[in-house]
Scaffold this active site. Sequence first.
Site, PDB file in Angstrom:
ATOM      1  N   LYS A 118      27.086  28.107  -7.035  1.00 42.89           N
ATOM      2  CA  LYS A 118      26.053  28.849  -6.315  1.00 42.89           C
ATOM      3  C   LYS A 118      24.973  29.160  -7.337  1.00 42.89           C
ATOM      4  O   LYS A 118      25.178  29.975  -8.241  1.00 42.89           O
ATOM      5  CB  LYS A 118      26.600  30.138  -5.702  1.00 42.89           C
ATOM      6  CG  LYS A 118      25.503  31.011  -5.106  1.00 42.89           C
ATOM      7  CD  LYS A 118      26.000  32.336  -4.560  1.00 42.89           C
ATOM      8  CE  LYS A 118      24.806  33.241  -4.237  1.00 42.89           C
ATOM      9  NZ  LYS A 118      25.232  34.539  -3.676  1.00 42.89           N
ATOM     10  N   ALA A 135      28.535  39.725   0.746  1.00 43.46           N
ATOM     11  CA  ALA A 135      29.463  40.443  -0.131  1.00 43.46           C
ATOM     12  C   ALA A 135      29.371  41.939   0.143  1.00 43.46           C
ATOM     13  O   ALA A 135      30.267  42.531   0.749  1.00 43.46           O
ATOM     14  CB  ALA A 135      29.164  40.140  -1.597  1.00 43.46           C
TER      15      ALA A 135
END
Lengths: 261, 66
Positions: free
Chosen positions: A102, A211
């Site tokens: 990522k 998240a």
Amino acid sequence: MADSDLADPFVIAGVTLTSRLLLGTGGASSMTVIAETIDASGTALCTVSMRRHGVAAQGSLLDVLDARGVRILPNTAGCRTAREAVLTAELAREALATAWVKLEVVADEFTLLPDPIELLDAAEQLVARGFVVLPYTNDDPILARRLQQAGCAAVMPLGAPIGTGLGLTNPHNIGLIVAEATVPVILDAGIGTASDAALAMELGCDAVLLASAVTRAQDPTLMATAMRHAVLAGRAARLAGRIPKRVHAQASSPTHGMAVL
Amino acid sequence: MNVTINGRPREVAAGITLQVLVAGEVGGGRGGAAALDGDVVPRSQWPETTLRDGSVVEIVTAVQGG
């Protein structure tokens, strides 16, 4: 039961993931919370960061993720330049034996917004080095196009800056990115609650990565459950095809045959 | 000789290898990677990679992150 099935598989770089909800582990208060939220979310992929050894007691993190059977996606969080990001990705590939990354290259600590120039530079370098690059990018359709052309395996536009929970501040641009995407579009960052995740999926995003919305919720496990349902509902609604919006009302009951009273 | 490990000055035996250094720091667990003077060194090359006076080493592991 898998949340992404054979009839509607979610595939990145030839790998089928069983859920369209990707979970970051940042912000979770304990390994127990990480394990419980993974289970509740149904996710098949979790992100991690690379940091100097000894800065945090994280010995069991990889064990927890392995035990859950989720794929591990290292990020380059904190990197400000393409050079830093490429080196961090190389360290992650060495440490975790995965070529997936990522890619995050942010401009400053106040906005945490991607630096588009460094981001594209890093993406091109990493693709050339054989990485499967998933770039965290601005909600800019042209930058998303350039990242695709550079060979990225997905594009991950932000809904809003990291950790803000502001939702999708520019849904029109997200729609434009989806409309011309030839790789999966993953809405990354800014999600605050379940309706934000559902909206991203309704707009045609292939997946959602979040998240803080889960790890920093008052009840992380319950929020993970909510996000799972939101992503499933949003995907189903996208595939089902919503009704067009109208200015005036349209009766759903018959307009003929009313009794004369 | 003097080297820098994760930003801190350290005195180590002359000619120490990356393999011995990392094992002493991390204990050989999985999930670690090392860079020497700005270049990532694959784990397979740690045994024959020796440090020099002034070497800068970064040792990283996976931690929680979004």
